[in-house]
Enzyme design. Sequence first.
Site, PDB file in Angstrom:
ATOM      1  N   LYS A  24      15.589 -94.327 -56.930  1.00  0.00           N
ATOM      2  CA  LYS A  24      16.528 -93.809 -55.934  1.00  0.00           C
ATOM      3  C   LYS A  24      17.971 -94.055 -56.342  1.00  0.00           C
ATOM      4  CE  LYS A  24      12.940 -92.509 -54.003  1.00  0.00           C
ATOM      5  NZ  LYS A  24      12.111 -92.988 -55.145  1.00  0.00           N
TER       6      LYS A  24
ATOM      7  N   GLY B 201       7.450 -87.561 -62.098  1.00  0.00           N
ATOM      8  CA  GLY B 201       8.023 -86.614 -63.035  1.00  0.00           C
ATOM      9  C   GLY B 201       9.069 -85.719 -62.395  1.00  0.00           C
TER      10      GLY B 201
ATOM     11  N   HIS C 272      22.668 -79.899 -31.307  1.00  0.00           N
ATOM     12  CA  HIS C 272      23.212 -78.775 -32.078  1.00  0.00           C
ATOM     13  C   HIS C 272      24.594 -79.139 -32.602  1.00  0.00           C
ATOM     14  CE1 HIS C 272      24.361 -74.732 -33.286  1.00  0.00           C
ATOM     15  NE2 HIS C 272      25.467 -74.870 -32.587  1.00  0.00           N
TER      16      HIS C 272
ATOM     17  N   GLY D 144       4.326 -84.242 -67.141  1.00  0.00           N
ATOM     18  CA  GLY D 144       3.718 -84.610 -65.863  1.00  0.00           C
ATOM     19  C   GLY D 144       4.619 -84.208 -64.715  1.00  0.00           C
TER      20      GLY D 144
ATOM     21  N   THR E  80      -4.138-105.511 -57.588  1.00  0.00           N
ATOM     22  CA  THR E  80      -3.523-105.578 -58.918  1.00  0.00           C
ATOM     23  C   THR E  80      -2.634-104.383 -59.248  1.00  0.00           C
ATOM     24  OG1 THR E  80      -5.659-104.740 -59.723  1.00  0.00           O
ATOM     25  CG2 THR E  80      -5.246-107.087 -59.949  1.00  0.00           C
TER      26      THR E  80
END
Length: 465
Positions: A52, A182, A431, A177, A140
């Site tokens: 990020k 990806g 709005h 990928g 794990t």
Amino acid sequence: MTDLTCDVAVIGAGTAGLAAERSARKAGATTLLIDPAFNGTTCATVGCMPSKLLIAAARTAHEARNAGALGIRTQVDIDGPAVMRRLRALRDDFVSATRAGIDRLPDGVRITGRAHFTGPDRLALGDGRSIRAGAIVIATGSSPMIPPPYRDLPHHLLTNETIFELRDLPKSLAVVGAGPIGLELAQAMARLGVRVALFDHSDRLGGVRCDDVHDALKRTLARDMDLHLGSDPAPSVQDGTLRIDWGTGAETFDKVLVATGRPPDIAGLNLAATGLALNDRGMPDIDPESLQCGDAAIFVAGDANAVRPLLHEASDEGATAGRNAVSYPAVSRPDREVPLAITFTDPPLVTVGAAPTRSDAIGRADYTNQGRARVENRNVGLARIYAAAPGGRLTGADLFCPGADHMGHLLALAIGRGLSATDLLALPIYHPTLEEGLKPALRDICKAVPLKIPADRDTRTPPGA
């Protein structure tokens, strides 16, 4: 050496493992948490947070380049080393917070090392000690899968676990990928000025289940990078230069990011010693609600079970596995939360709830002409919302539009509470907002079911809003 005993042993100190240990300990169990390094969670170290940070830099660069549409002239100069330095500095800050939480674990809970099964209730540690546990939780995590052709490219190969250590941005990048990892990193790198080509065996990006949403995603990504879907890329190195050949073409790149999935990290656990039946991938059958393996006192939580490899799911699963490990054999099968998955492309790609059935009503909201999106020069994409007929109860949605990461939470809440399209239209939606753009889809559903459209709010939204 002294052998150890406990009520619950947890293997892995990531998000799921930490949640499982905490849950079991709060239930009164004696616990042991085993991890080779206690380095922090995948999210903080090589996942959610560093990705990020890269995406934030890319978004800023993209918005600056496109500011001319708003009458603002700017010149974009990307300092690659500075981008990566900031990424690592903040990443390390997030990691330190996670490690601080691990450091607060009670004395005697942590065991630094690796463990493997020697029986259904027995673990052996690398230092020669053994553990006998009333129940065992496997947490794990997962590891990047690197197909054979890429394993011989040590100087050019990147994964999501190594890309954030780059000292500078590459000039060119092949991404193999087109899953969430990806897609996110390919678009971010492209918007930071890197020449990017994205490859995938499939013709589908990101596993998107809606054709309209997929088409919008594909059009958007194609503006930033070359797409080679349905291709079989073959890497090679000639005179120190990386070359990718996909049959109908070939190009050279500085680096290749392999993002072909993250299978469960179970190597070395010796699951065969548990007595559980294992499939051809070496995995036991796992109940998706209780996280229990067959009838054994063994539970698998988080990415290690590959059910829903997302942080919030790992946390929930860890807590469930920890509680069930304590209460075994009386395990519970709690209802799972509404599925919610977000890929942080720009705009975000979001999947909520179930895919539509043939009998479902489907509503569509176009964001290319949505008022707030046009104001912000982000008018891209669409939202599709699904509802069960009769009644119009919301069941799922697919979104690729600005604000989808926030609206996905709203829709997940509505689905979880059994709300209908009418119920959402009756809410006081301000709005102009991006949330207001969902109204056309909700009205489509009301007309198809049919349901009454709340007239008092329906008439207040101007066209194109």
